[in-house]
Design an enzyme around this catalytic site. Structure first.
Site, PDB file in Angstrom:
ATOM      1  N   LYS A 492      42.409  49.773  38.030  1.00  0.00           N
ATOM      2  CA  LYS A 492      42.511  48.499  37.315  1.00  0.00           C
ATOM      3  C   LYS A 492      41.661  47.445  38.025  1.00  0.00           C
ATOM      4  CE  LYS A 492      46.499  47.386  40.106  1.00  0.00           C
ATOM      5  NZ  LYS A 492      47.930  47.557  40.257  1.00  0.00           N
ATOM      6  N   TYR A 719      29.353  18.862  52.054  1.00  0.00           N
ATOM      7  CA  TYR A 719      30.017  17.812  51.278  1.00  0.00           C
ATOM      8  C   TYR A 719      31.005  17.061  52.159  1.00  0.00           C
ATOM      9  CZ  TYR A 719      28.460  19.724  46.781  1.00  0.00           C
ATOM     10  OH  TYR A 719      27.723  20.127  45.721  1.00  0.00           O
ATOM     11  N   MET A 768      30.086  25.774  46.127  1.00  0.00           N
ATOM     12  CA  MET A 768      30.251  26.719  45.018  1.00  0.00           C
ATOM     13  C   MET A 768      29.355  27.948  45.197  1.00  0.00           C
ATOM     14  SD  MET A 768      29.738  26.242  40.920  1.00  0.00           S
ATOM     15  CE  MET A 768      30.917  24.954  40.670  1.00  0.00           C
TER      16      MET A 768
HETATM   17  C1  PLP Z   1      48.282  48.504  41.246  1.00  0.00           C
HETATM   18  C2  PLP Z   1      49.315  49.464  41.065  1.00  0.00           C
HETATM   19  C3  PLP Z   1      49.385  50.631  41.854  1.00  0.00           C
HETATM   20  C4  PLP Z   1      48.460  50.912  43.002  1.00  0.00           C
HETATM   21  O1  PLP Z   1      48.915  50.302  44.177  1.00  0.00           O
HETATM   22  P1  PLP Z   1      48.158  50.461  45.593  1.00  0.00           P
HETATM   23  O2  PLP Z   1      49.003  49.742  46.546  1.00  0.00           O
HETATM   24  O3  PLP Z   1      46.834  49.822  45.390  1.00  0.00           O
HETATM   25  O4  PLP Z   1      48.043  51.890  45.844  1.00  0.00           O
HETATM   26  C5  PLP Z   1      50.331  51.570  41.550  1.00  0.00           C
HETATM   27  N1  PLP Z   1      51.202  51.369  40.548  1.00  0.00           N
HETATM   28  C6  PLP Z   1      51.183  50.247  39.772  1.00  0.00           C
HETATM   29  C7  PLP Z   1      52.177  50.098  38.691  1.00  0.00           C
HETATM   30  C8  PLP Z   1      50.260  49.258  40.008  1.00  0.00           C
HETATM   31  O5  PLP Z   1      50.246  48.155  39.271  1.00  0.00           O
END
Ligand code: PLP
Length: 824
Positions: A492, A719, A768
């Site tokens: 993800k 800045y 930035m």
């Molecule tokens: C992100 C996520 C993981 C992975 O977790 P890690 O600590 O990166 O291994 C596993 N299960 C769910 C539901 C997640 O959202």
């Protein structure tokens, strides 16, 4: 790897086959150990190797259907899958491959140089090649083929045209070197150095040195540095041949008495067996210095013209150890491989081109190939064959040699140019779109100019992801799992900022079982990149169900409302068969999920529903990385187990269960169930401190210095309010800012970068698109590389300075930062 080959009957004998079922006569030229390497001709053979993770026998059916007709297998019962093939039965396919290589090597009388040691093997091998290629026709290991499999494959490339072989040998376990010695039987050895890599498998350093020395059992010459005392001791104890030593400190064949450094390199003076010698090396770092000295010592021994030696050493070029995968213009992916241009490394690069990258159309741009004595027409015919067999759609040949053999590329869509300039003058950009392009040429062709034109231009900050380390991390996780426990890789959030399809490709190729993404769009992008693994969507918005179903993405169902909605979506689309879904239980984190006391209701709602198949049931841990949460974690594990037991009573078909994330896998083996979900650990990072040493960070963020300015004590920088140094200072401006993910919290000295071998703190606020660091007293120039995080400034350090966790550092790197993927 290929050579003239052996008739199948002789081949069977060399493999030590206990039984040979020969259906047709053929000459075996190509060895295949990887099922995904589609080189299937009547002249190829597949070795079904039984490894820790995979068993080659599992793929026999597939590879037979793909056209392979020669097999070396150890499981006799599988022969029936291969009715029309030549089948050789052996005790162990890996050992058979090694025996074959040993027999093959024995046919050649020319000297074999073997290199081992903890570091520098590949560089020393490549530099010896650069130094000696005008004197010899050299066969050498492609890339860093130095393992129990890599060495036999490298040896297989030896043929009558060569007159010198240079191979590297690496081991990670006691006992392996004897095998490699048997295969290589080197005449000349180089022992580069000894250090901690792979120490975990050896009780102590002396044992490791003694093990490595076994490679040189029958060698007549051994090159080493006397300053490495554990090596010197072992050589004196066990080596019977002639020692060729060098040293900075003590008496040696090559005694180096002075080293003087300049920005361009190091000038060395010394004497070789009493005669004064000197040379210039075009590098300044300690590792290069050591690597060159090994080569220098061997050259002084082998060549009668020391003058030549100096000129060649001064012209050494750095060895790029990895191929780079870059984002190109017009939707292209560019694979940059200017490492070398021999035929074996071309084959490896073409395999990589075929399986990585997001497009289905493939192009190879290739320069003249190093000939090593081979007849050029035969050589280019082999290149043309590879292009045809590997399904490369278009070919561009650049150089006088390859152009003059264009007729062997008949049937290939090919273009030829006499040199790099004429190719660049022909508007290459207008010719490529939505293709994966391999750019592979020897140094003299300066193909980096082609890469420059084809790649997406962006500012000079890059996030480098080392794919080899990702695989190492995957294998470390695998090693913690009992057989049968499956791996779901969580990709993800753009694979934690690293690039979703590139990582997904790699993980699919390395056989993870499942992928998980957060949103439907991410899953769709993976399907469009050709990913076929099952994909779980963790946050499926119900507005996207239609797209999700048409891409065969599998939703997380976390409540009765979405269960109903999803069933309706299936019914509206008349989906045939049971659709795979995943149920989430809230075992204590109180985010999404069914309540554990809803299991009976859920079971009743699902029982008898033929439209859904419950593939897995899972939950998520709130604090798996934290020892102070272990009680909470254990309670979550118990709740989850009870809930899934209750649910199972209602469902006819079994489902898989999973609850552990990365830290969970390492800290709570009691909760493995049938599958685990890992994200962060693949990137070599860990939430908890205890596990950090067991993984290798795969990503590094780099930039370059835009400008260096001198400021006076009291001048305000940046800045308002700005920050004024107390003394006159040098300030470097970097083209990276908070819009790239470098958070403002790092300003005013809270964070630091690594530049010119030292740490430099940020001064003033982070802007930035830019940031300033104080480089007073640090040797660095405009244009020099700067590490934002990587080997020296760790992601952990950065996370701490930003008051966050490694996850947020990685996912916070903006998409405008160019991603570069490195591979071997
Ligand atoms: C992100 C996520 C993981 C992975 O977790 P890690 O600590 O990166 O291994 C596993 N299960 C769910 C539901 C997640 O959202």
């Amino acid at each position: 790897m290929n050579n003239a080959g052996y008739p199948i009957t002789r081949f069977a004998e060399y493999c030590g086959a206990t039984h040979a079922d020969i259906k047709f006569q053929t000459q075996i030229k190509h060895l295949v150990t990887d099922t995904r390497n589609y080189r299937h001709t009547a002249e190829s053979v597949f070795f079904a190797i039984v490894g820790d993770i995979h068993d080659g026998h599992d793929f026999l059916g597939d590879i037979y259907r793909a056209g392979m007709r020669n097999f070396v297998i150890s499981d006799r019962s599988k022969a029936s899958l291969l009715p029309e093939a030549n089948v050789l039965i052996v005790d162990d396919a890996r050992a058979a491959l090694q025996s074959l290589a040993a027999e093959h090597r024995r046919r050649f009388r020319y000297p074999v140089v073997a290199i081992t040691g903890s570091n520098g093997k590949t560089v020393v091998k490549e530099w010896l090649f650069q130094l000696l290629q005008d004197d010899y026709h050299i066969v050498r290991s492609p890339k860093s083929f130095n393992s129990q499999l890599g060495v036999p494959l490298a040896v297989w490339a030896m043929n009558d045209m060569h007159d010198l072989a240079i191979f590297e040998a690496g081991i990670s376990h006691p006992g392996e070197m004897e095998n490699l010695q048997r295969i290589l039987n080197p005449d000349i050895g180089i022992f580069t150095n000894i250090g901690p890599p792979h120490q975990e498998n050896f009780p102590d350093l002396a044992t490791k040195v003694a093990e490595k020395m076994k490679l040189f059992r029958d060698a007549s010459i051994l090159v080493y540095c006397r300053d490495h005392l554990p090596i010197a001791e072992e050589v004196n104890k066990s080596f019977r041949g002639k020692q060729l030593t060098w040293s900075f400190q003590t008496d040696a064949d090559l005694r180096i008495t002075s080293t003087s450094r300049s920005p361009e390199g190091i000038h060395l003076k010394g004497n070789f067996r009493g005669q004064p010698v000197e040379t210039d090396i075009p590098f300044t770092d300690a590792a290069s210095l050591e690597n060159v000295c090994h080569c220098w010592a061997l050259m002084l021994e082998l060549t009668p013209h020391p003058q030549n030696t100096n000129r060649r050493i001064a012209n050494l070029v750095p060895v790029a150890m990895r191929l780079e995968q870059l984002e190109g213009l017009n939707g292209c992916t560019v694979i940059n491989d200017t490492y070398n241009s021999d035929i074996n490394s071309l084959e490896i690069a073409l395999d990589f081109l075929r399986r990585q990258g997001k497009n289905s159309d493939k192009v190879a741009i290739v320069s003249d190939i190093a000939q090593s004595g081979e007849d050029p027409r035969a050589l280019y015919s082999k290149v043309a064959d590879m292009i045809r067999i590997k399904g490369i759609g278009r070919f561009v040949g650049i150089g006088p040699d390859i152009s003059s053999h264009r007729e062997v590329f008949e049937g290939v869509s090919a273009m030829f140019y006499p040199n790099t300039d004429s190719f660049l003058a022909d508007e290459p950009l207008s010719r490529f779109s939505r293709e994966d392009i391999l750019v592979k040429g020897s140094r003299v062709f300066a193909f980096e100019r082609i890469v420059d034109v084809l790649q997406r231009k962006s500012h000079e900050t890059v996030l480098e992801i080392d794919l080899v380390k990702v695989i190492d991390n995957l294998n470390r996780i695998r090693a913690l799992l009992p057989p049968g426990v499956k791996i779901m890789a969580v990709v993800k959030a753009f694979a934690y900022g690293s690039g979703t399809h590139e990582l997904a490709r790699l993980l699919e190729y390395n056989r993870v079982d499942y992928l998980a993404v957060a949103y439907i769009d991410e899953g769709v992008a993976l399907r469009e990149a050709g990913i076929t693994l099952p994909i779980l969507v963790l946050n499926p918005e119900n507005s996207g169900y239609a797209v999700m179903i048409s891409h065969r993405l599998e939703p997380l169902i976390y409540g009765f409302r979405v269960l109903t909605l999803f069933r309706q979506a299936l019914a509206r689309r008349n989906v045939e068969g049971a659709y795979p879904v995943h149920l989430k239980i809230d075992s204590g984190m109180h985010r999404l999920g069914f309540d554990p006391d809803e299991m009976d209701a859920l079971g009743e709602a699902l029982a008898g529903d033929a439209s859904l198949e419950v593939k897995t049931v899972f939950s998520h841990l709130a604090g798996s990385e934290r020892p102070d949460f272990d009680d909470v974690t254990n309670a979550q594990l118990r709740t989850f187990e009870k809930a899934t037991d209750a649910l199972a009573k209602h469902l006819d078909a079994p489902f898989m269960r999973h609850i552990l994330n990365s830290a969970g896998v390492m800290r709570h083996p009691g909760g493995l169930f049938e599958m685990v979900r890992v994200g962060l650990a693949l990137h070599g990072l860990s939430g908890g401190r205890a596990l950090r040493e067991r993984l290798e960070p795969a990503a590094s963020l780099r930039t370059v210095i835009s400008q260096i300015r001198a400021v006076k004590a009291g001048d305000r920088i940046g800045y308002a309010p700005g920050q004024a140094p107390a003394v006159d200072s040098r300030i470097a401006v970097l083209p990276i800012g908070y819009a790239d993910g470098l958070r403002r919290a790092l300003g005013y000295g809270k964070g630091r970068v690594y530049v010119g071998g030292k740490f430099a703190p940020f001064i003033g606020g982070i802007c930035m698109d830019m940031a300033m660091v104080d480089v007073t007293g640090i040797p660095c120039e405009e244009g020099d590389p700067v590490e934002i995080f990587g080997e020296h400034v760790t992601v952990y350090e950065l996370a701490e300075a930003m008051d966050t966790i490694p996850y947020e550092v990685l996912t916070g790197i903006s998409p405008r930062v160019k991603r570069v993927f490195l591979t071997e």
